[in-house]
Motif scaffolding. Structure first.
Motif, short mmCIF file in Angstrom:
data_model
loop_
_atom_site.label_atom_id
_atom_site.label_comp_id
_atom_site.label_asym_id
_atom_site.label_seq_id
_atom_site.Cartn_x
_atom_site.Cartn_y
_atom_site.Cartn_z
N VAL A 235 0.84 -1.19 0.00
CA VAL A 235 0.00 0.00 0.00
C VAL A 235 0.88 1.24 0.00
N PHE A 236 0.48 2.23 -0.80
CA PHE A 236 1.20 3.50 -0.83
C PHE A 236 1.04 4.22 0.50
N GLU A 237 2.01 5.04 0.84
CA GLU A 237 2.05 5.74 2.12
C GLU A 237 0.85 6.67 2.33
N LYS A 238 0.55 6.93 3.59
CA LYS A 238 -0.42 7.94 4.04
C LYS A 238 -1.85 7.65 3.54
N THR A 239 -2.21 6.38 3.38
CA THR A 239 -3.58 6.07 2.95
C THR A 239 -4.51 5.80 4.13
N VAL A 240 -3.96 5.45 5.29
CA VAL A 240 -4.81 5.07 6.43
C VAL A 240 -5.69 6.23 6.87
N SER A 241 -5.15 7.45 6.85
CA SER A 241 -5.93 8.60 7.35
C SER A 241 -6.87 9.17 6.30
N GLY B 252 6.81 3.03 -1.81
CA GLY B 252 6.57 3.99 -2.88
C GLY B 252 5.97 3.34 -4.11
N ILE B 253 5.55 4.16 -5.06
CA ILE B 253 4.85 3.67 -6.24
C ILE B 253 5.70 2.69 -7.02
N GLU B 254 6.93 3.07 -7.35
CA GLU B 254 7.75 2.23 -8.20
C GLU B 254 8.08 0.91 -7.53
N ALA B 255 8.37 0.93 -6.22
CA ALA B 255 8.68 -0.30 -5.50
C ALA B 255 7.48 -1.23 -5.47
N ILE B 256 6.28 -0.67 -5.33
CA ILE B 256 5.07 -1.50 -5.31
C ILE B 256 4.82 -2.11 -6.68
N ILE C 137 -1.74 -1.22 -4.00
CA ILE C 137 -2.67 -0.08 -4.05
C ILE C 137 -1.81 1.18 -4.16
N VAL C 138 -1.93 1.87 -5.29
CA VAL C 138 -1.06 3.02 -5.58
C VAL C 138 -1.86 4.15 -6.23
N PRO C 139 -1.32 5.36 -6.22
CA PRO C 139 -1.92 6.43 -7.02
C PRO C 139 -1.78 6.10 -8.51
N GLU C 140 -2.85 6.31 -9.26
CA GLU C 140 -2.82 5.98 -10.69
C GLU C 140 -2.01 7.03 -11.44
N HIS C 141 -1.03 6.57 -12.23
CA HIS C 141 -0.24 7.53 -13.00
C HIS C 141 0.20 6.96 -14.34
N ARG C 142 0.25 5.66 -14.48
CA ARG C 142 0.59 5.04 -15.77
C ARG C 142 0.14 3.59 -15.70
#
Length: 306
Positions: free
Chosen positions: A111-117, A145-149, A162-167
């Protein structure tokens, strides 16, 4: 210098898998001292196990001494190969559990950071329902981070991400889950903190801006709006730290910035104008298809997020 091998390359025994797991923990803990708590054994035992692995493989995997712990080139290559091998053994055990018609094994969710809050995130609710439905599955949550996930999902280290969509990658399947409003913030000491003026994107191009330094929705916005990054951070915590100096403005998730705003340490600038929506997606590999446990969590994540 390579050591003489007492074990033929290509032959993998149970002891090798055990030693590879020890080696993986040592690498990820930054050395043998850090791995003591993780493995629940003493450093002399860990040192002996790493030595055994080196002798079995005929390789020098790491340097140990006053300068600290460091992987050799062969050790770095073995670590990458070990991640693939251990992931494959996890997949095998999970598939075997499915053959016996019981959902078990391990499930790794990144999971990408700072999603719990984020109030729009329902990941914890999905995990609660998953645990009740499949209590024999060992859940492993990773925050990265995104790339590591993305890379971890591609190489099988994680079953879901679970990441922010960017590509998009043709090797991965994506499904939107929730959004995260991003606002521009300033701190005391910056002229925009106390100003009530509605600043524009053109105004922002002339301001020192703190931003993320990797492929992300934040970087896409920078390119689209022709913004110039004056200071770079590796995560949202770093962006917040730079904004709080009063020297920079930057974008942060509203839910993450809220405590700083309530304390008077941050203020949203030109709210409703200088900002963007960051959409989060779940992703998994297309081939091989998700395990039974992963499919269950996928369904629960989709249901939880409507």
């Amino acid at each position: 210098m390579k050591q003489k091998s007492t074990h033929l390359p290509g032959q993998i025994a149970d002891v090798d898998l055990r030693l590879l797991r020890v080696f993986k923990s040592v690498v990820e803990c930054g050395g043998m001292a850090g791995a003591e708590l993780e493995l629940n054994v003493g450093m002399p035992t860990i040192s002996r196990q790493i030595k055994d692995l080196e002798e079995r493989l005929g390789l020098v995997l790491c340097r140990r001494g006053r300068a600290g712990f460091a992987l050799t080139a062969e050790g770095s290559e073995l670590y990458a190969a070990a991640l693939q091998l251990l992931s494959a053994t996890t997949d095998f055990r999970t598939r075997l559990e499915e053959i016996h018609d019981r959902i078990g094994g391990e499930l790794h969710l990144a999971v990408f950071e700072k999603t719990v809050s984020n109030p729009a995130s329902r990941i914890s609710q999905a995990l609660e329902r998953f645990h009740r439905a499949a209590p024999d599955v060992s859940l492993n949550i990773h925050v990265s981070g995104i790339e590591a996930i993305e890379q971890g999902v591609l190489n099988g280290q994680f079953q879901l991400g679970i990441v922010p969509e960017h590509r998009h990658s043709a090797s991965l399947a994506y499904q939107p889950l929730f959004s995260e409003p991003m606002h521009l913030y300033a701190a005391p000491g910056h002229p925009w903190f106390s100003s009530t003026k509605r600043w524009s994107w053109a105004d922002l191009r002339r301001q020192p801006l703190a931003a993320l330094g990797y492929q992300s929705p934040n970087m896409r916005l920078m390119h689209r709006r022709q913004l110039v990054r004056q200071a770079t951070a590796s995560d949202q915590e770093g962006v917040a730290l730079l904004i709080l100096t009063g020297c920079f403005v930057g974008f942060l998730p509203g839910h993450y910035a809220r405590p700083f705003v309530e304390d008077g340490r941050l203020r949203a600038v030109s709210e409703g104008l200088l900002g963007y929506d960051c959409r989060f997606v779940r992703l998994h590999r297309n081939d091989p298809p998700p395990s039974r446990a992963a499919r269950m969590l996928i369904e629960l994540l989709d249901v939880a997020h409507g």
